[in-house]
Structures are given as C-alpha cells and as structure tokens.
Design a protein around this motif. Sequence first.
Motif, PDB file in Angstrom:
ATOM      1  N   LEU A  35       0.841  -1.197   0.000  1.00  0.00           N
ATOM      2  CA  LEU A  35       0.000   0.000   0.000  1.00  0.00           C
ATOM      3  C   LEU A  35       0.878   1.249   0.000  1.00  0.00           C
ATOM      4  N   PRO A  36       0.755   2.108  -1.017  1.00  0.00           N
ATOM      5  CA  PRO A  36       1.552   3.348  -1.044  1.00  0.00           C
ATOM      6  C   PRO A  36       1.186   4.250   0.136  1.00  0.00           C
ATOM      7  N   TYR A  37       2.182   5.017   0.583  1.00  0.00           N
ATOM      8  CA  TYR A  37       1.929   5.881   1.732  1.00  0.00           C
ATOM      9  C   TYR A  37       2.798   7.131   1.676  1.00  0.00           C
ATOM     10  N   ALA A  38       2.348   8.115   2.443  1.00  0.00           N
ATOM     11  CA  ALA A  38       3.128   9.315   2.730  1.00  0.00           C
ATOM     12  C   ALA A  38       3.217   9.410   4.243  1.00  0.00           C
ATOM     13  N   VAL A  39       4.228  10.074   4.744  1.00  0.00           N
ATOM     14  CA  VAL A  39       4.411  10.221   6.183  1.00  0.00           C
ATOM     15  C   VAL A  39       4.215  11.682   6.570  1.00  0.00           C
ATOM     16  N   ALA A  40       3.402  11.894   7.598  1.00  0.00           N
ATOM     17  CA  ALA A  40       3.180  13.237   8.145  1.00  0.00           C
ATOM     18  C   ALA A  40       3.583  13.214   9.614  1.00  0.00           C
ATOM     19  N   VAL A  41       4.592  13.979   9.961  1.00  0.00           N
ATOM     20  CA  VAL A  41       5.023  14.074  11.354  1.00  0.00           C
ATOM     21  C   VAL A  41       4.094  15.053  12.044  1.00  0.00           C
ATOM     22  N   ASN A  42       3.344  14.550  13.022  1.00  0.00           N
ATOM     23  CA  ASN A  42       2.402  15.393  13.758  1.00  0.00           C
ATOM     24  C   ASN A  42       3.184  16.267  14.725  1.00  0.00           C
ATOM     25  N   ASP A  43       2.970  17.560  14.658  1.00  0.00           N
ATOM     26  CA  ASP A  43       3.739  18.552  15.394  1.00  0.00           C
ATOM     27  C   ASP A  43       3.164  18.757  16.802  1.00  0.00           C
ATOM     28  N   PHE A  44       3.650  17.969  17.762  1.00  0.00           N
ATOM     29  CA  PHE A  44       3.234  18.127  19.155  1.00  0.00           C
ATOM     30  C   PHE A  44       4.069  19.232  19.792  1.00  0.00           C
ATOM     31  N   PRO A  45       3.462  20.045  20.680  1.00  0.00           N
ATOM     32  CA  PRO A  45       4.186  21.185  21.257  1.00  0.00           C
ATOM     33  C   PRO A  45       5.484  20.820  21.969  1.00  0.00           C
ATOM     34  N   THR A  58      -0.553  15.929   0.041  1.00  0.00           N
ATOM     35  CA  THR A  58       0.751  15.304  -0.221  1.00  0.00           C
ATOM     36  C   THR A  58       0.568  13.829  -0.575  1.00  0.00           C
ATOM     37  N   LEU A  59      -0.288  13.136   0.175  1.00  0.00           N
ATOM     38  CA  LEU A  59      -0.551  11.730  -0.122  1.00  0.00           C
ATOM     39  C   LEU A  59      -1.217  11.581  -1.501  1.00  0.00           C
ATOM     40  N   VAL A  60      -2.228  12.386  -1.756  1.00  0.00           N
ATOM     41  CA  VAL A  60      -2.960  12.289  -3.034  1.00  0.00           C
ATOM     42  C   VAL A  60      -2.018  12.562  -4.216  1.00  0.00           C
ATOM     43  N   GLU A  61      -1.180  13.581  -4.097  1.00  0.00           N
ATOM     44  CA  GLU A  61      -0.222  13.877  -5.172  1.00  0.00           C
ATOM     45  C   GLU A  61       0.730  12.703  -5.387  1.00  0.00           C
ATOM     46  N   HIS A  62       1.139  12.061  -4.302  1.00  0.00           N
ATOM     47  CA  HIS A  62       2.012  10.886  -4.415  1.00  0.00           C
ATOM     48  C   HIS A  62       1.287   9.748  -5.130  1.00  0.00           C
TER      49      HIS A  62
END
Length: 194
Positions: free
Chosen positions: A136-146, A185-189
């Motif tokens: 399954l193709p994927y993109a990674v998003a780092v969630n910005d916790f304070p 970003t995922l959709v473009e990938h």
Amino acid sequence: MDSVHSGDARYLRDSVQRAVKVVVAGPFGVGKTTLVGTLSEIRPLRTEETMTQAGATVDDLDGIKDKTTTTVAMDFGRLTLNDDLVLFLFGAPGQARFQQLWRDLTYGALGALVLADTRRLDQSFDVIDRLEEAGLPYAVAVNDFPDAPVYDDERLRKALDLLPETPLVVCDARNPASATDALITLVEHLLTLS
C-alpha cells in the motif's frame, strides 16, 4: 437516494459517482482520531473507549502519559472533493493487538497517510512495515506536538528509513489547513504512481 435528503450534509450528493478509500495509520496515540475529525465534513464516527488498567499493561504510554482514551475499532470520516468524487477516511487503531482489524481496514484502500511522532519515532516502524508488506503506497506526516523535538527532513528520513520517493511532511492534526496539506501530499504521491 431520497431527494428529501439531498441538502443534508450527512448524505452524499446525488452527483457523487466515485468513492476513494484512504487509511490514516500510525502508532498508538499519534493523532489519527484528531486528523480524521479535523478533515471530516460530517461528524466522524469514533470508536474511542476509556483506557483501563488492563490496557496499561499492553499499551506503551511512554511519551503520552496524559492519554485517557483509545480507538478500539476505527475512526471514519468523509470529505467530498468535488461534485462526483468523495474521499472516505479510515483511521486505523495503532496497537498491535488490533492487527487483524487493521488489515481489514486497509483492504481496498488506495493509500495511507502515516502519522508519526518525533518523541516516539521507533513506534512507526511496525506500521510502515505493515504497509510495505501489503504493498500500500503511503506518505508520512510528522504530527507537530508542542513538546516534541524538531528534526530536519534528512534526519527524519534516516530515522524512519524512508525511501527518497516517500513523501514526508510536518503537520498539525488539529489544524484544518495543515491536515489538508498532509492529505494533499498523499494524493499527489498516489497520482504519480498511477
């Protein structure tokens, strides 16, 4: 569809012809429920339950001590992209004990958005491995916790062992614009792979 419901946002528009399934994946406590809720145009379906003492022996709360609930099945949200296309978002539970359900949720999905937390990057390996095994193709998003450490892209890519073509972004799952950018970003990938 009954025309009485055509103006009700809970129902799909009569013009919708296609639906696309995307999975929001990641380790326990990374913000998947939040991201699905942020992006969904309908009130999201959530299967969160209060964490019990029994779960404390199974779920690793290191770095997320204040977490009091957990997804026990899935989250579900919907996002209409245009008059004939709708996106269904399925948030997968992050714990290994839900692995069979996780496999079922990924069935038929076009891709996955993997959320990661820099306080616990090592916990993303299992999720990424499962996606790669499933093809399954994927993109990674780092969630910005304070309170999370900030790293540059090169260091994050190396830490997560990402291929150069795997998209990597930073997002705030609570912020609609930021969550939307991660999804784009995922959709473009996915479009580059078709």
